[in-house]
Every structure is written in C-alpha cells, then in structure tokens.
Design an enzyme around this catalytic site. Structure first.
Site, short mmCIF file in Angstrom:
data_model
loop_
_atom_site.label_atom_id
_atom_site.label_comp_id
_atom_site.label_asym_id
_atom_site.label_seq_id
_atom_site.Cartn_x
_atom_site.Cartn_y
_atom_site.Cartn_z
N PRO A 180 -7.28 -2.76 3.31
CA PRO A 180 -8.05 -2.10 2.26
C PRO A 180 -7.23 -1.77 1.02
O PRO A 180 -6.07 -1.38 1.10
CB PRO A 180 -8.56 -0.82 2.94
CG PRO A 180 -7.66 -0.62 4.12
CD PRO A 180 -7.28 -1.98 4.56
N ASN A 181 -7.86 -2.01 -0.12
CA ASN A 181 -7.36 -1.67 -1.45
C ASN A 181 -6.24 -2.58 -1.96
O ASN A 181 -5.82 -2.43 -3.12
CB ASN A 181 -6.90 -0.21 -1.51
CG ASN A 181 -8.03 0.77 -1.27
OD1 ASN A 181 -9.09 0.65 -1.89
ND2 ASN A 181 -7.84 1.71 -0.35
N ARG A 188 -4.77 0.14 -9.02
CA ARG A 188 -4.47 1.39 -8.32
C ARG A 188 -3.01 1.78 -8.48
O ARG A 188 -2.11 0.96 -8.36
CB ARG A 188 -4.81 1.27 -6.83
CG ARG A 188 -3.99 0.20 -6.11
CD ARG A 188 -4.35 0.06 -4.66
NE ARG A 188 -4.04 1.24 -3.88
CZ ARG A 188 -3.52 1.18 -2.64
NH1 ARG A 188 -3.24 0.02 -2.08
NH2 ARG A 188 -3.29 2.29 -1.99
N TYR A 193 2.61 0.76 -6.92
CA TYR A 193 2.37 -0.60 -6.45
C TYR A 193 2.63 -1.67 -7.51
O TYR A 193 2.52 -2.86 -7.20
CB TYR A 193 0.93 -0.73 -5.94
CG TYR A 193 0.65 0.18 -4.77
CD1 TYR A 193 1.15 -0.09 -3.51
CD2 TYR A 193 -0.11 1.34 -4.93
CE1 TYR A 193 0.91 0.75 -2.44
CE2 TYR A 193 -0.37 2.19 -3.87
CZ TYR A 193 0.15 1.89 -2.62
OH TYR A 193 -0.09 2.73 -1.56
N ASN A 245 -0.37 -6.65 5.97
CA ASN A 245 -0.29 -5.36 5.29
C ASN A 245 -1.58 -4.64 5.61
O ASN A 245 -2.60 -4.86 4.95
CB ASN A 245 -0.14 -5.55 3.78
CG ASN A 245 0.03 -4.23 3.04
OD1 ASN A 245 -0.28 -3.17 3.57
ND2 ASN A 245 0.53 -4.29 1.82
N ALA A 248 -4.05 1.42 4.57
CA ALA A 248 -4.17 2.74 5.21
C ALA A 248 -4.41 2.64 6.71
O ALA A 248 -4.11 3.58 7.46
CB ALA A 248 -5.29 3.53 4.55
N HIS A 251 -1.73 3.54 9.63
CA HIS A 251 -1.39 4.86 10.15
C HIS A 251 -2.32 5.36 11.26
O HIS A 251 -1.98 6.36 11.91
CB HIS A 251 -1.37 5.86 9.00
CG HIS A 251 -0.69 5.32 7.77
ND1 HIS A 251 0.65 4.99 7.76
CD2 HIS A 251 -1.18 5.00 6.54
CE1 HIS A 251 0.96 4.50 6.57
NE2 HIS A 251 -0.13 4.50 5.81
N ASP A 258 -4.23 -3.06 18.73
CA ASP A 258 -4.54 -3.77 19.97
C ASP A 258 -4.81 -5.25 19.71
O ASP A 258 -4.44 -6.11 20.52
CB ASP A 258 -5.74 -3.13 20.67
CG ASP A 258 -5.39 -1.77 21.28
OD1 ASP A 258 -4.19 -1.45 21.37
OD2 ASP A 258 -6.32 -1.04 21.67
N GLU A 269 4.96 -6.80 9.74
CA GLU A 269 4.19 -5.81 8.98
C GLU A 269 4.89 -5.61 7.63
O GLU A 269 6.10 -5.41 7.57
CB GLU A 269 4.12 -4.49 9.74
CG GLU A 269 3.31 -3.42 9.00
CD GLU A 269 3.24 -2.12 9.79
OE1 GLU A 269 2.61 -2.12 10.86
OE2 GLU A 269 3.85 -1.12 9.35
N HIS A 271 4.81 -3.69 3.68
CA HIS A 271 4.31 -2.65 2.77
C HIS A 271 5.01 -2.80 1.43
O HIS A 271 6.23 -3.00 1.38
CB HIS A 271 4.54 -1.25 3.34
CG HIS A 271 3.82 -1.01 4.62
ND1 HIS A 271 2.47 -0.76 4.67
CD2 HIS A 271 4.26 -1.01 5.91
CE1 HIS A 271 2.10 -0.62 5.94
NE2 HIS A 271 3.17 -0.76 6.70
N ILE A 272 4.25 -2.71 0.37
CA ILE A 272 4.80 -2.91 -0.98
C ILE A 272 5.71 -1.74 -1.36
O ILE A 272 6.80 -1.93 -1.89
CB ILE A 272 3.65 -3.06 -2.00
CG1 ILE A 272 2.82 -4.31 -1.65
CG2 ILE A 272 4.18 -3.15 -3.42
CD1 ILE A 272 1.50 -4.40 -2.40
N SER A 273 5.27 -0.53 -1.07
CA SER A 273 6.06 0.65 -1.41
C SER A 273 6.98 1.05 -0.26
O SER A 273 6.85 0.54 0.86
CB SER A 273 5.12 1.82 -1.75
OG SER A 273 4.40 2.22 -0.59
N ARG A 278 7.39 8.54 1.09
CA ARG A 278 6.10 9.01 0.59
C ARG A 278 5.53 10.12 1.48
O ARG A 278 6.29 10.76 2.21
CB ARG A 278 5.14 7.82 0.45
CG ARG A 278 5.65 6.75 -0.55
CD ARG A 278 4.64 5.66 -0.77
NE ARG A 278 3.42 6.20 -1.38
CZ ARG A 278 2.29 5.52 -1.49
NH1 ARG A 278 2.22 4.30 -1.01
NH2 ARG A 278 1.23 6.08 -2.06
N ARG A 282 2.15 8.62 5.84
CA ARG A 282 2.47 7.21 5.60
C ARG A 282 3.72 6.77 6.36
O ARG A 282 3.99 5.58 6.48
CB ARG A 282 2.67 6.96 4.10
CG ARG A 282 1.40 7.15 3.28
CD ARG A 282 1.60 6.69 1.86
NE ARG A 282 0.52 7.13 1.00
CZ ARG A 282 -0.63 6.47 0.82
NH1 ARG A 282 -0.84 5.33 1.48
NH2 ARG A 282 -1.57 6.94 0.01
#
Length: 312
Positions: A180-181, A188, A193, A245, A248, A251, A258, A269, A271-273, A278, A282
C-alpha cells in the site's frame, strides 16, 4: 515448478516435436512426447482412441499422465498435445512440470503443414482450414494464460527458435511486490521517500531486467488479499525469487507473512526509508523473519540490491 524442465505447448503442427528433439541435444536432456506416451500405454493410435472412447476419455488420460509426470519430478523436455492446455487443471499441472513455452503459429501455417495428414482426428472434415481457425481461436486464451513464454514462430528459422528458448531457460523469473501507498511515490512524504514517482521506480527495475536479461514482473496493490493472492500464484507460475515491500503491512500482516513462508524461493524484504530510525511501530517487521534478507534505508536503489541478491 521444476525450473530446469522445458514444456512445449501449441497447436498441432506448430513444431513442438521438432523443437523438442533439437532442444534435447542442446540442453542434453531427454525429450518426451505426451501424445506418444499415451499411445504406447493404450496400445493404439490417437485416432483409434478418439473413435472408440471419445475425446473426453483422451483428455482424461492426458490429465492422469501429467499428474504422474509432476509426481515423478523427472528432468526432461516435454512436448504436449495441442488440446492439453484447454483444461484448467492441465494448465496448472503444466506450469508445475516446467517452464512453459508456447510456439504460436497462424492458421494458414498449420494448414500448409498438415494438409493431407490423416493421423489428426480433429481435422478430418470438409473444411480443415476453417476448423483450424475455430480450434485455434477457442484455445487462444488457454494457451496464452498457460505460457511463461510466447514465441511467434511462423517466420522464425529453427536456430532462432532454439536460441530464444535457451535464453528464456537461462533467465531468472523474479517477482517484485509493492504494498500500500508505494504507488504514491513522489506524492507522499517526499522528505522521507524522495521526489521520484512510481513510474521512475518501474523504469529503474525494467532497466535492471534488461541489463541482467532477467524476467522481472512488478505487482502493486493497496489490498492485503490481492498481495496474498499474488504470492500464492508465484508458487505455480515459475517465480524464482521475490522482492517485497509490504508497506504498512510489514508491521502487522501475519497473513502476508504466512503466504511468504509458503513459498520456498529466495525472498528479500525491501524498505525505501531507514525503518530503524523512525516510529517505534515501524521498527517491527512480522514478514522479515520469513525472508532471506532485509534491505532498508537505501532509497530506490535498495530494489536493485535486492534483485542482485536474488540473482546471486
């Protein structure tokens, strides 16, 4: 899927048998023709089977044979009958059996190759070209949804066909999943990001695919169920590595966790940030423990590093 196997599908007369034999020499693998396997088992020709038992009986024999081949897990090249992919169950079995290559041809090509061939029961009619067109149109969707690779072979010579298949057999199939997002990149929280938009990320990944001669698909959804469905599809479609990625969902989505745990291919996995610097929530990832590696805080280039990890 047995990633080392090659499965050739296509309409009758598309060249599956000839290509299979030549690929067996190049790849040093045995080749099996499923129609011939059924004929040997039944002790009679396909025409005789169709005449006495009907087409449904023959199709059931195809399914039974595919199930046995998947169960055995033998490394081989398989050339399958033109009608085999029509049944949904068969399409799933074929993709489990190996990398599926569709040899796609025009109706006129098939007619020129097969006119006068009395061993093809489905073409014993007054207007064989019309029948070919009808059959090909009815099977088009089944063929194309089953195939990992589609080659239009009408105007290709044999050497070009073989080289194209070799290239596909040697390429890695990687799935990049964005949660998402991620599609809102450039909109955003630019301070976190970056200012580059989602299309920039897609172009970056596509460039990487060309450089590494890899087959990289990018999937994005804002919906948990859709992401789970795509991960499950990866079990059947020959995916050899996953970069994800989860956004949200990282978390708290034990459902995505699963699904990832069910797929035994390399997983990274991303993550950009830098999630370790943070908010507290997160810093927790429920999906990372079922991945082979976690990359964060390296911007969009982290995707490229994740792909490199899969390739290496």
């Amino acid at each position: 899927m047995n990633k080392k196997n090659l499965v050739l599908i296509g309409f009758m007369g598309s060249g599956k048998t000839s290509v299979g034999l030549r690929m067996s020499y190049r790849l040093r693998m045995p080749v099996e023709d499923t129609d011939k396997l059924i004929v040997r088992r039944q002790g009679r020709s396909i025409s005789e089977i169709f005449k006495k038992e009907g087409e449904e009986y023959f199709r059931n024999q195809e399914t039974k044979l595919l199930m046995e081949l998947v169960e055995k897990g033998r490394r081989a090249i398989y050339s399958v009958g033109g009608g085999t992919p029509v049944q949904l169950q068969n399409r799933e079995l074929l993709r489990q059996l190996g990398k599926v290559v569709l040899l796609r041809v025009r109706p006129e090509t098939v007619y020129q190759r097969l006119k006068g061939d009395t061993s093809r029961p489905l073409l014993q009619c007054e207007e064989p070209l019309k029948r070919i067109r009808e059959l090909m149109e009815s099977r088009k969707e089944a063929y194309e949804t089953c195939a990992d690779v589609i080659l239009d072979v009408d105007d290709m010579d044999m050497e070009d066909i073989l080289k194209s298949i070799e290239k596909e057999m040697n390429s890695m199939k990687i799935l990049v999943i964005n949660g998402p997002n991620i599609n809102f990149l450039g909109i955003r929280e630019k301070s976190i990001y970056g200012a580059q938009d989602y299309q920039y990320l897609l172009d970056l990944i596509q460039k990487k695919a060309k450089e590494t001669e890899s087959d990289i698909e990018v999937f994005q959804s804002n919906h948990e169920g859709a992401i789970i469905d795509r991960i499950q599809e990866a079990y059947f479609d020959g995916t050899q590595g996953i970069v994800i990625n989860p956004g949200a969902y990282t978390h708290y989505s034990y459902a995505i966790r699963d699904a990832l745990a069910s797929i035994t291919v390399p997983k990274v996995e991303i993550h950009i940030s830098d999630i370790t610097k943070r908010e507290e929530f997160r810093k927790v990832s429920v999906t990372a423990p079922v991945c082979d590696r976690q990359i964060y805080g390296q911007g969009l280039s982290g995707y490229l590093k994740a792909i490199d990890h899969i390739l290496n």
